[in-house]
Design a protein around this motif. Structure first.
Motif, PDB file in Angstrom:
ATOM      1  N   MET A   1       0.949  -1.355   0.166  1.00  0.00           N
ATOM      2  CA  MET A   1      -0.094  -0.043   0.082  1.00  0.00           C
ATOM      3  C   MET A   1       0.951   1.362   0.081  1.00  0.00           C
ATOM      4  N   SER A   2       0.327   2.267  -0.638  1.00  0.00           N
ATOM      5  CA  SER A   2       1.133   3.685  -0.696  1.00  0.00           C
ATOM      6  C   SER A   2       0.946   4.266   0.816  1.00  0.00           C
ATOM      7  N   ALA A   3       1.794   5.365   0.793  1.00  0.00           N
ATOM      8  CA  ALA A   3       1.791   6.111   2.144  1.00  0.00           C
ATOM      9  C   ALA A   3       0.209   6.805   2.272  1.00  0.00           C
ATOM     10  N   THR A   4      -0.180   7.400   1.067  1.00  0.00           N
ATOM     11  CA  THR A   4      -1.358   7.999   1.011  1.00  0.00           C
ATOM     12  C   THR A   4      -2.332   7.039   0.153  1.00  0.00           C
ATOM     13  N   ALA A   5      -3.329   6.378   0.907  1.00  0.00           N
ATOM     14  CA  ALA A   5      -4.192   5.255   0.111  1.00  0.00           C
ATOM     15  C   ALA A   5      -5.175   6.192  -0.895  1.00  0.00           C
ATOM     16  N   PHE A   6      -5.180   5.740  -1.944  1.00  0.00           N
ATOM     17  CA  PHE A   6      -5.899   6.268  -3.241  1.00  0.00           C
ATOM     18  C   PHE A   6      -7.439   5.679  -3.119  1.00  0.00           C
ATOM     19  N   GLU A   7      -8.492   6.345  -3.553  1.00  0.00           N
ATOM     20  CA  GLU A   7      -9.679   5.743  -3.461  1.00  0.00           C
ATOM     21  C   GLU A   7     -10.361   6.604  -4.692  1.00  0.00           C
ATOM     22  N   LEU A   8     -11.224   5.962  -5.455  1.00  0.00           N
ATOM     23  CA  LEU A   8     -12.107   6.442  -6.401  1.00  0.00           C
ATOM     24  C   LEU A   8     -13.432   6.175  -6.108  1.00  0.00           C
ATOM     25  N   HIS A   9     -14.370   7.302  -6.257  1.00  0.00           N
ATOM     26  CA  HIS A   9     -15.884   6.725  -5.987  1.00  0.00           C
ATOM     27  C   HIS A   9     -16.650   6.948  -7.362  1.00  0.00           C
ATOM     28  N   THR A  10     -17.458   6.079  -7.279  1.00  0.00           N
ATOM     29  CA  THR A  10     -18.649   6.273  -8.326  1.00  0.00           C
ATOM     30  C   THR A  10     -20.086   6.230  -7.655  1.00  0.00           C
ATOM     31  N   ARG A  19      -6.308  -4.136   0.409  1.00  0.00           N
ATOM     32  CA  ARG A  19      -5.772  -4.474   1.834  1.00  0.00           C
ATOM     33  C   ARG A  19      -5.509  -5.910   2.347  1.00  0.00           C
ATOM     34  N   GLU A  20      -4.710  -6.462   3.240  1.00  0.00           N
ATOM     35  CA  GLU A  20      -4.543  -7.403   3.504  1.00  0.00           C
ATOM     36  C   GLU A  20      -5.827  -8.263   3.704  1.00  0.00           C
ATOM     37  N   ALA A  21      -6.912  -7.430   4.344  1.00  0.00           N
ATOM     38  CA  ALA A  21      -8.187  -8.031   4.686  1.00  0.00           C
ATOM     39  C   ALA A  21      -8.862  -8.487   3.499  1.00  0.00           C
TER      40      ALA A  21
END
Length: 176
Positions: A1-10, A19-21
């Motif tokens: 994972m990166s230092a700042t987690a990236f997310e996109l929303h639709t 994530r490991e989960a």
């Protein structure tokens, strides 16, 4: 994972870094022979192997983007993955998606892929994005065409024939 987690929303989905989960869900996704039929990939041999894949996945750190987990907003259900991958050997960045069979035929792959293309062009400054589909994989070819991608070439890899589609930033910005 990166230092700042990236997310996109639709409207219906969240695309986020693995994530490991997610390991058990990713293992189950890749254990489905219908899902894997046209990927050219082998399934993970165990949930532990999926977990190791996630831990070792460094594409986010190296490129800022990668394959993202696709999560349904309504119930936070892991649905599969979608995202971008840089191929140093070809110089291309390709779009790929893999959605669990129970979610097929609901437009999720197209929705996720459209979001990933937008991020590729708008946030990561890419000029061209490709999409590869086995020539027998008509549903994936349909998704690539819905996104405005155009056939570029046929490629062969170990006896498997792939149709390579591509879209430029300019074509994407003009609506495909």
């Amino acid at each position: 994972m990166s230092a700042t987690a990236f997310e996109l929303h639709t409207s219906r989905l969240v695309l986020r870094e693995f994530r490991e989960a997610d390991a058990d869900d990713l293992y189950q996704l890749n254990a489905d022979s219908d899902v894997m039929r046209y990927t050219g990939d082998a399934p993970f041999p165990s949930p532990a192997a999926a977990r190791k894949f996630i831990r070792d996945y460094d594409h986010y750190a190296r490129h800022g983007f990668g394959r993202w987990a696709v999560i349904r907003k309504a119930d936070e259900q892991f649905m599969g993955f979608c995202g971008l991958r840089r191929h140093p050997e070809f110089g291309d960045v390709d779009l790929a998606y893999r959605i669990a069979h129970r979610f097929w035929d609901s437009g999720y792959a197209t929705e996720a892929a459209r979001a990933a293309l937008g991020a590729g062009f708008d946030q990561f400054g890419l000029d061209t994005i490709t999409g590869w589909a086995m020539r027998e994989n008509l549903p994936s070819i349909t998704v690539l065409q819905k996104l405005g991608m155009r056939f570029r070439e046929m490629a062969e890899d170990n006896g498997v024939f792939w149709l390579v589609y591509a879209i430029s930033r300019e074509r994407y910005a003009s609506g495909g």
